[in-house]
Design a protein around this motif. Sequence first.
Motif, PDB file in Angstrom:
ATOM      1  N   UNK A 149       0.833  -1.205   0.000  1.00 51.09           N
ATOM      2  CA  UNK A 149       0.000   0.000   0.000  1.00 51.09           C
ATOM      3  C   UNK A 149       0.870   1.259   0.000  1.00 51.09           C
ATOM      4  N   UNK A 150       1.955   1.237   0.761  1.00 50.80           N
ATOM      5  CA  UNK A 150       2.852   2.404   0.803  1.00 50.80           C
ATOM      6  C   UNK A 150       3.503   2.634  -0.555  1.00 50.80           C
ATOM      7  N   UNK A 151       3.907   1.570  -1.234  1.00 51.83           N
ATOM      8  CA  UNK A 151       4.534   1.703  -2.547  1.00 51.83           C
ATOM      9  C   UNK A 151       3.536   2.249  -3.561  1.00 51.83           C
ATOM     10  N   UNK A 152       2.305   1.760  -3.514  1.00 53.05           N
ATOM     11  CA  UNK A 152       1.275   2.243  -4.440  1.00 53.05           C
ATOM     12  C   UNK A 152       0.990   3.722  -4.191  1.00 53.05           C
ATOM     13  N   UNK A 153       0.855   4.114  -2.938  1.00 49.32           N
ATOM     14  CA  UNK A 153       0.593   5.514  -2.619  1.00 49.32           C
ATOM     15  C   UNK A 153       1.765   6.406  -3.012  1.00 49.32           C
ATOM     16  N   UNK A 154       2.978   5.921  -2.845  1.00 46.73           N
ATOM     17  CA  UNK A 154       4.146   6.686  -3.255  1.00 46.73           C
ATOM     18  C   UNK A 154       4.154   6.874  -4.772  1.00 46.73           C
ATOM     19  N   UNK A 197       1.613   9.488  -5.669  1.00 46.41           N
ATOM     20  CA  UNK A 197       2.078  10.821  -5.300  1.00 46.41           C
ATOM     21  C   UNK A 197       3.109  11.338  -6.301  1.00 46.41           C
ATOM     22  N   UNK A 198       4.015  10.478  -6.717  1.00 50.74           N
ATOM     23  CA  UNK A 198       5.021  10.883  -7.711  1.00 50.74           C
ATOM     24  C   UNK A 198       4.346  11.210  -9.036  1.00 50.74           C
TER      25      UNK A 198
END
Length: 60
Positions: A25-30, A33-34
């Motif tokens: 989830x953190x990788x997807x959100x990052x 955001x990018x």
Amino acid sequence: MLNFIKNFRNDEDGAVTVDFVVLTAAIVLLGLAVGAAIQSGARGLANNIETELKNVKVTP
């Protein structure tokens, strides 16, 4: 009771699954955001290129 405690201590499958879900989830959100951060810059660059290409005069 001793077997229950040993099994509970050795059973980490749930914790590992939660860790991977949180990391994914953190990788997807990052990534989102990018993508949002560079979207306006890329759109502006594309518009500048379009304008320059429209202004090119071709002489035979």
